[in-house]
Scaffold this motif. Structure first.
Motif, mmCIF file in Angstrom:
data_model
loop_
_atom_site.group_PDB
_atom_site.id
_atom_site.type_symbol
_atom_site.label_atom_id
_atom_site.label_comp_id
_atom_site.label_asym_id
_atom_site.label_seq_id
_atom_site.Cartn_x
_atom_site.Cartn_y
_atom_site.Cartn_z
ATOM 1 N N MET A 1 69.976 -5.031 68.327
ATOM 2 C CA MET A 1 71.288 -4.553 68.743
ATOM 3 C C MET A 1 71.416 -3.078 68.376
ATOM 4 S SD MET A 1 74.989 -6.236 67.745
ATOM 5 C CE MET A 1 74.712 -7.843 68.419
ATOM 6 N N SER A 2 71.850 -2.260 69.307
ATOM 7 C CA SER A 2 71.988 -0.824 69.032
ATOM 8 C C SER A 2 73.228 -0.568 68.182
ATOM 9 C CB SER A 2 72.085 -0.045 70.340
ATOM 10 O OG SER A 2 73.327 -0.294 70.960
ATOM 11 N N ASP A 3 73.298 0.621 67.555
ATOM 12 C CA ASP A 3 74.448 0.973 66.732
ATOM 13 C C ASP A 3 75.743 0.920 67.518
ATOM 14 O OD1 ASP A 3 73.004 1.294 64.442
ATOM 15 O OD2 ASP A 3 72.839 3.478 64.594
ATOM 16 N N SER A 4 75.709 1.282 68.802
ATOM 17 C CA SER A 4 76.932 1.325 69.596
ATOM 18 C C SER A 4 77.440 -0.062 69.973
ATOM 19 C CB SER A 4 76.725 2.162 70.858
ATOM 20 O OG SER A 4 75.750 1.552 71.673
ATOM 21 N N SER A 5 76.604 -1.103 69.847
ATOM 22 C CA SER A 5 77.046 -2.439 70.227
ATOM 23 C C SER A 5 77.316 -3.344 69.028
ATOM 24 C CB SER A 5 76.019 -3.084 71.158
ATOM 25 O OG SER A 5 74.787 -3.226 70.503
ATOM 26 N N LYS A 6 77.279 -2.809 67.803
ATOM 27 C CA LYS A 6 77.563 -3.598 66.609
ATOM 28 C C LYS A 6 79.062 -3.686 66.380
ATOM 29 C CE LYS A 6 73.282 -2.645 64.202
ATOM 30 N NZ LYS A 6 72.648 -1.998 63.061
ATOM 31 N N LEU A 7 79.489 -4.791 65.779
ATOM 32 C CA LEU A 7 80.905 -4.928 65.427
ATOM 33 C C LEU A 7 81.260 -3.881 64.376
ATOM 34 C CD1 LEU A 7 81.175 -8.813 65.266
ATOM 35 C CD2 LEU A 7 81.990 -7.293 67.083
ATOM 36 N N THR A 8 82.393 -3.231 64.557
ATOM 37 C CA THR A 8 82.745 -2.102 63.694
ATOM 38 C C THR A 8 83.509 -2.495 62.441
ATOM 39 O OG1 THR A 8 84.767 -1.751 64.978
ATOM 40 C CG2 THR A 8 82.808 -0.471 65.609
ATOM 41 N N HIS A 9 84.073 -3.682 62.397
ATOM 42 C CA HIS A 9 84.906 -4.054 61.248
ATOM 43 C C HIS A 9 84.169 -4.939 60.245
ATOM 44 C CE1 HIS A 9 88.019 -2.571 63.979
ATOM 45 N NE2 HIS A 9 88.638 -2.252 62.869
ATOM 46 N N LEU A 10 82.842 -4.746 60.160
ATOM 47 C CA LEU A 10 82.032 -5.445 59.168
ATOM 48 C C LEU A 10 81.234 -4.418 58.386
ATOM 49 C CD1 LEU A 10 80.580 -8.392 61.297
ATOM 50 C CD2 LEU A 10 82.499 -8.475 59.689
ATOM 51 N N ASN A 11 81.134 -4.625 57.054
ATOM 52 C CA ASN A 11 80.320 -3.714 56.247
ATOM 53 C C ASN A 11 78.867 -4.184 56.259
ATOM 54 O OD1 ASN A 11 80.113 -5.833 54.400
ATOM 55 N ND2 ASN A 11 81.627 -4.965 52.992
ATOM 56 N N ALA A 12 78.007 -3.511 55.514
ATOM 57 C CA ALA A 12 76.576 -3.826 55.501
ATOM 58 C C ALA A 12 76.301 -5.257 55.042
ATOM 59 C CB ALA A 12 75.830 -2.838 54.602
ATOM 60 N N ALA A 13 77.211 -5.825 54.234
ATOM 61 C CA ALA A 13 77.043 -7.193 53.755
ATOM 62 C C ALA A 13 77.658 -8.218 54.708
ATOM 63 C CB ALA A 13 77.667 -7.335 52.361
ATOM 64 N N GLY A 14 78.182 -7.756 55.834
ATOM 65 C CA GLY A 14 78.776 -8.674 56.802
ATOM 66 C C GLY A 14 80.203 -9.080 56.476
ATOM 67 N N GLN A 15 80.832 -8.383 55.548
ATOM 68 C CA GLN A 15 82.199 -8.696 55.142
ATOM 69 C C GLN A 15 83.196 -7.814 55.904
ATOM 70 O OE1 GLN A 15 82.959 -11.255 52.963
ATOM 71 N NE2 GLN A 15 80.775 -11.609 53.320
ATOM 72 N N PRO A 16 84.446 -8.294 56.087
ATOM 73 C CA PRO A 16 85.449 -7.483 56.777
ATOM 74 C C PRO A 16 85.672 -6.153 56.068
ATOM 75 C CG PRO A 16 86.253 -9.718 56.421
ATOM 76 C CD PRO A 16 84.974 -9.586 55.646
#
Length: 162
Positions: A1-16
């Motif tokens: 998944m490219s940077d532009s298609s990643k969810l933006t409201h998750l941190n590196a650990a996958g947390q909100p």
């Protein structure tokens, strides 16, 4: 998944996490959203020659005010949305024959983050207000569609092609 298609409201650990906009440049941002409310031909006849008066006030006038108020309070309703001091918010309502009402909300800000959530919230709250004010006449009212029509001024512009 490219940077532009990643969810933006998750941190590196996958947390909100709230998106950090501190390094962004403030630009003029505008978004326009639409909600379609199918009220039925009987209710539409009542508003066709003007606004339907109720104890809360005229339906369309009240829905316009509610939509603007909703847009202004988006960050209180949607988790992790940045609070924005809107430069402008306009809600327009028009009748669409044979049985619907079209609501468009346009929000603008000069800032570091977009206003599409504010425009979507404004259109949604106006639609819900029309439902609330007309439900005594019918519970067959359908909020059929709420969608972003366009946004400009951020990383990427968007225009919905009808």
């Amino acid at each position: 998944m490219s940077d532009s298609s990643k969810l933006t409201h998750l941190n590196a650990a996958g947390q909100p996490a709230m998106v950090d906009v501190g390094g962004k440049t403030a630009t003029r941002r505008v978004a326009r959203a639409r909600s379609i409310v199918v009220v039925g031909s009987e209710i539409l006849k009542l508003v066709q020659d003007g606004d339907l008066p109720t104890r809360k006030g005229p339906v369309f006038q009240t829905a316009i005010l509610a939509g603007i108020m909703g847009a202004k309070r988006t960050s209180e309703l949607i988790p992790l949305c940045h609070p924005l001091g809107l430069d402008d918010c306009q809600v327009r309502i028009e009748v669409q024959q044979p049985d619907a009402v079209i609501i468009e909300c346009t929000a603008s800000v000069t800032g570091k983050t977009g206003v599409e959530m504010e425009a979507l919230t404004g259109a949604s709250v106006a639609a819900l207000t029309i439902y609330d004010m007309c439900k005594a006449l019918s519970h067959n009212i359908i909020i059929q569609e709420t969608r972003l029509l366009e946004k400009t001024g951020g990383k990427q512009d968007f225009h919905h092609a009808d």
